[in-house]
Motif scaffolding. Sequence first.
Motif, mmCIF file in Angstrom:
data_model
loop_
_atom_site.group_PDB
_atom_site.id
_atom_site.type_symbol
_atom_site.label_atom_id
_atom_site.label_comp_id
_atom_site.label_asym_id
_atom_site.label_seq_id
_atom_site.Cartn_x
_atom_site.Cartn_y
_atom_site.Cartn_z
ATOM 1 N N THR A 96 1.050 -1.011 -0.400
ATOM 2 C CA THR A 96 -0.287 -0.343 0.101
ATOM 3 C C THR A 96 1.044 1.202 -0.009
ATOM 4 O O THR A 96 0.460 2.710 -0.307
ATOM 5 N N THR A 97 2.451 1.145 0.270
ATOM 6 C CA THR A 97 2.908 2.284 0.635
ATOM 7 C C THR A 97 4.461 2.401 0.334
ATOM 8 O O THR A 97 4.458 0.945 0.614
ATOM 9 N N PHE B 62 7.797 3.957 0.947
ATOM 10 C CA PHE B 62 8.537 5.077 2.143
ATOM 11 C C PHE B 62 9.317 5.453 2.155
ATOM 12 O O PHE B 62 10.326 4.644 0.950
ATOM 13 N N ALA C 142 5.925 5.583 -6.382
ATOM 14 C CA ALA C 142 3.892 5.743 -4.756
ATOM 15 C C ALA C 142 3.463 5.699 -6.768
ATOM 16 O O ALA C 142 2.231 5.783 -6.413
ATOM 17 N N LEU D 165 0.568 3.482 -5.193
ATOM 18 C CA LEU D 165 0.390 3.331 -3.387
ATOM 19 C C LEU D 165 0.511 5.098 -2.786
ATOM 20 O O LEU D 165 0.879 6.398 -3.654
ATOM 21 N N LYS D 166 0.572 4.658 -1.691
ATOM 22 C CA LYS D 166 0.625 6.236 -1.079
ATOM 23 C C LYS D 166 1.836 6.385 -0.651
ATOM 24 O O LYS D 166 3.292 5.388 -1.239
ATOM 25 N N THR D 167 2.529 6.671 0.524
ATOM 26 C CA THR D 167 4.301 7.839 0.887
ATOM 27 C C THR D 167 3.593 7.860 2.010
ATOM 28 O O THR D 167 2.902 8.591 2.520
ATOM 29 N N ASP D 168 4.964 7.440 2.880
ATOM 30 C CA ASP D 168 5.244 8.351 4.565
ATOM 31 C C ASP D 168 6.239 7.632 4.014
ATOM 32 O O ASP D 168 7.226 7.220 4.047
ATOM 33 N N ALA E 117 0.774 0.581 6.631
ATOM 34 C CA ALA E 117 1.107 0.563 5.942
ATOM 35 C C ALA E 117 0.970 -1.303 5.441
ATOM 36 O O ALA E 117 0.197 -1.335 4.394
#
Length: 329
Positions: free
Chosen positions: A269-270, A272, A286, A291-294, A325
């Motif tokens: 999902t993420t 990094f 991403a 996808l998401k980023t974190d 995530a």
Amino acid sequence: MNVRRLIPTVTAAGAVTLSLVALSACSSSSSADDKGSDGKLKVVTSFYPMQYLAAQIGGDHVSVSTLTKPGVEPHDLELTPRQTVELNEAGYILYLKGIQPAVDKAIAQSEAKNKVDAATLTKLEVHGTEGHDDHAGEEEAGEEAGHDEHAGEGEAGADPHIWLDPVKYAEVAKGVGKSLEKADPDNAADYQKNTTALVAKLDGLNLKFQQGLKTTATKTFITTHSAFGYLAERYGLDQEGIAGIDPESEPSPARIKDLQDVAKAEKVTTVFFETLASDKTAKTLAKDTGLKTDVLDPLEGITDKSKGADYIEVMESNLAALEKALGAK
């Protein structure tokens, strides 16, 4: 980075060995030269994870400085003449060989009595990255060629990011405590007490990670550089690094394609990224994969952008990010 092994010159009559402590010392007691005008042992550390250990264990008996200032990417640090002098005047040096080549070289040449390489206080391992393993096959070849990147003492191609595993970090803490007891025996009881307290904190952190990541929707996470191999192994996760262990290396187009396939197959999902390195590649990947980023912080330094004021707080933030995530249940 191309880190050539540098063996410190031992000017003492013998080496004090504690477990696997690399501690050069002329004697087991500290001298007046090792301490400042305040009577505290002068401790110089290479970068934040070593600074944290020295401060926590040394407590009121040490004056701790670090060669890597907040916000500076530690891997390519070049020392100033003043910092070289500081190393020579130190009563105790704590560093992690294989992270900072300029620091390794300067410490090897330093006249300081007590030098402790944290890489010798626990067992280092080789962690590869599928499709982008800069270190494959170096475990044997590196020992002969002497050109291993990020190698711990005696272990070619080994991953130096031991502080991101609370269990290994606790092992290092115990070794640091013992070495401080030898370097400054007048305060040995307090060093022992402070070590016990720190190890208890790290044991608690380990338990939180065990519980938080026990059951997740996916075990795979993608991160900018492969700093989290020990953490992934400890908690049954799969790390997929965009770059290798060196944060400055660039991924190939084939590696990017591999990561896109992995993300789809493993329901990632993420992506990094980290605080001290560029997030450009992570954000591009991403975006391309939806996808998401974190942030997953490798804790090589604490800045005002860090999600926490110290090692424990930032690691707890890392845990929260991983739980989110990975779909922790």
